[in-house]
Design an enzyme around this catalytic site. Structure first.
Site, PDB file in Angstrom:
ATOM      1  N   HIS B  64     -18.713 -42.037 -46.343  1.00  0.00           N
ATOM      2  CA  HIS B  64     -20.105 -42.421 -45.579  1.00  0.00           C
ATOM      3  C   HIS B  64     -20.593 -41.388 -44.830  1.00  0.00           C
ATOM      4  O   HIS B  64     -20.030 -41.035 -44.508  1.00  0.00           O
ATOM      5  CB  HIS B  64     -19.214 -44.080 -44.331  1.00  0.00           C
ATOM      6  CG  HIS B  64     -19.403 -45.177 -45.170  1.00  0.00           C
ATOM      7  ND1 HIS B  64     -18.133 -45.549 -43.981  1.00  0.00           N
ATOM      8  CD2 HIS B  64     -19.530 -45.749 -45.758  1.00  0.00           C
ATOM      9  CE1 HIS B  64     -18.380 -47.047 -44.678  1.00  0.00           C
ATOM     10  NE2 HIS B  64     -18.690 -46.972 -45.726  1.00  0.00           N
ATOM     11  N   ASP B  66     -21.656 -40.576 -42.216  1.00  0.00           N
ATOM     12  CA  ASP B  66     -21.993 -39.670 -41.268  1.00  0.00           C
ATOM     13  C   ASP B  66     -20.205 -38.849 -41.508  1.00  0.00           C
ATOM     14  O   ASP B  66     -19.965 -37.774 -40.417  1.00  0.00           O
ATOM     15  CB  ASP B  66     -21.139 -40.648 -39.991  1.00  0.00           C
ATOM     16  CG  ASP B  66     -20.347 -42.257 -39.843  1.00  0.00           C
ATOM     17  OD1 ASP B  66     -19.891 -42.039 -40.944  1.00  0.00           O
ATOM     18  OD2 ASP B  66     -19.495 -41.963 -39.178  1.00  0.00           O
TER      19      ASP B  66
END
Lengths: 305, 305
Positions: B64, B66
């Site tokens: 992901h 982030d």
């Protein structure tokens, strides 16, 4: 209305604490264009109060990291914010694969339409057009396939000359659009008032040319002739001209020479190498050739009239 | 010496002006490990004075954005800084393709060795080991394939008891290594001094478990039993437990329950959702279950003893 250009980042190569890589936000007519998108651009957009949903078109000059590593994050953030509006990405062939691979592996497909317009041409081409604005590529000379972009307003409608119009009771609001379109007005008594009496010439269309990484490349001059504003990179000063040649970048002097040859109104320079602690020397060097030169600085806003 | 953990970012989802996504810098024995690498991590490393060349191993929990969108930029910056030392990347299968595709399309292959260790196992495995440190994966339960990481010091050498040793003129510096290795010492008169008289037990090895995005997942407890320090995400408070379940995240209360079950010494929580303006509530909620809880905050340094 003027064009409004916000510098989100104007430094080369690596993002540092006070040096953001290339990104610019251009407001032109009814459009809000993002130009290049280095790492951290989404934070810069927030910092300078840009409403994310306004951005519908992103133009990427080339696939060096300091010009596009922030794009995938921006696209992902738009998804997390439940964006519904479509987003158009214009950039070199390969950009679609880079972005979609990451969205696939993170199982994070966008729920808004994401449309890629991949560029491969080595001649200037029209890549966006609507009733008010055109965007053309400006092929540049860099280490990888690179385009600048020319943003041009179209000639607008004729402007109503209300001082004259108000004298004629017969001319009503519903007639205004015909006048703006250049039509003459027929009075009930059969006589005609020429359009030129009732309207003024349209405002002169404005133009902005963004020339990111490139060597000194006079072949771009015909594409950017007489633009209101030229952004041209100046990674180096002339003391490092050899390095500019090797890395296919430009010096401040060379950028100014291009501005002079193209007879532009205004030159903005940026993409400074981290070697230089004080960027004022870039302005001094450019102004020896082209007086109306400005330094790009993070957060600076240029109104282009 | 203690383990030293620097929080480079501890917020979830989207980078904001004062909210950096996940990244941590761990100093353990003779190693400097980077754990996760959200967008902007290279700027955070500079901000907190980490020397880039010290980082030789990067551990990515999952794909992901982030947690890894800053990785390609960091790799590129290492190249621009003329790094020569090899760099090892540990992360989910696919990470190699993401990075190499971007290096290929930007014509920017690293001039230093870039070595990928792609992870696919769903059981804990030993992924790094040398004479002083081991790193094991901790399979987590998230929306995509995700691992936490357990960093463990190995039991070190016995420590010289100089008070006793100095009484024996026959014991010279060249004998010290044998003593550290546990050997007894033979005097010239034929008698033997037992090693336990001359040395002290090794210091207790320390351990740190990093558990990034995961639902409440008690299956991890055996892997993190009795660690000195556990980082466990707490994206939400218990008021949003349903959202935690849907998005496969944990609440502060759940993180504290895991810490309690695993009998860890210390819990650090982070990965706060942007919904919460004040993160103190995370600490309050966790401390109701597990007293020795600390909030991750950007720039905060934890000495783990």
């Amino acid at each position: 209305m003027s064009l409004k250009l916000t510098i989100l980042g104007c430094h080369s190569a690596t993002p540092r604490v006070n040096a953001n890589p290339t990104s610019q936000y251009l407001e032109i007519k009814n459009h809000n264009f993002l130009i290049d998108c280095g790492e951290g651009t989404q934070v810069q957009l927030r910092k300078y109060g840009v409403k994310f949903s306004k951005i519908k078109h992103v133009f990427i000059s080339h696939l060096h990291g300091d010009h596009f590593f922030g794009l995938v994050g921006l696209i992902s953030t738009f998804r997390l914010l439940n964006r519904e509006t479509e987003l158009h990405i214009y950039g070199p062939k390969g950009i679609k694969e880079i972005i979609t691979l990451q969205l696939k592996l993170s199982n994070s497909w966008t729920n808004y339409p994401l449309l890629f317009h991949e560029l491969t041409a080595t001649h200037s081409e029209l890549i966006f057009e609507d009733s008010k604005v055109e965007v053309h590529t400006i092929p540049l000379d860099h280490r990888v396939y690179t385009n600048g972009f020319l943003f041009k307003e179209k000639i607008g409608e004729r402007r109503l000359n209300m001082k004259v119009i108000s004298k004629y009771k017969e001319i009503e609001i519903c007639d205004y659009q015909n006048l703006k379109n250049g039509k003459d007005f027929k009075l009930k008594n059969g006589s005609t008032i020429e359009n030129s009496e009732l309207t003024l010439n349209p405002t002169t269309p404005k133009s902005y040319a963004f020339c990111s990484d490139t060597s000194y490349f006079p072949e771009i001059v015909p594409h950017i002739k007489n633009v209101n504003c030229l952004y041209h990179e100046t990674t180096f000063l002339k003391d490092k001209e050899n390095l500019a040649i090797t890395t296919k970048h430009a010096t401040a002097e060379q950028a100014a020479q291009i501005a002079k040859q193209a007879n532009v109104q205004q030159l903005i320079i940026g993409h400074y190498s981290g070697r230089y602690k004080n960027i004022d020397a870039f302005k001094t060097e450019a102004q020896e050739i082209f007086e109306n030169t400005y330094l790009a600085e993070t957060g600076k806003v240029f109104e282009i009239n």
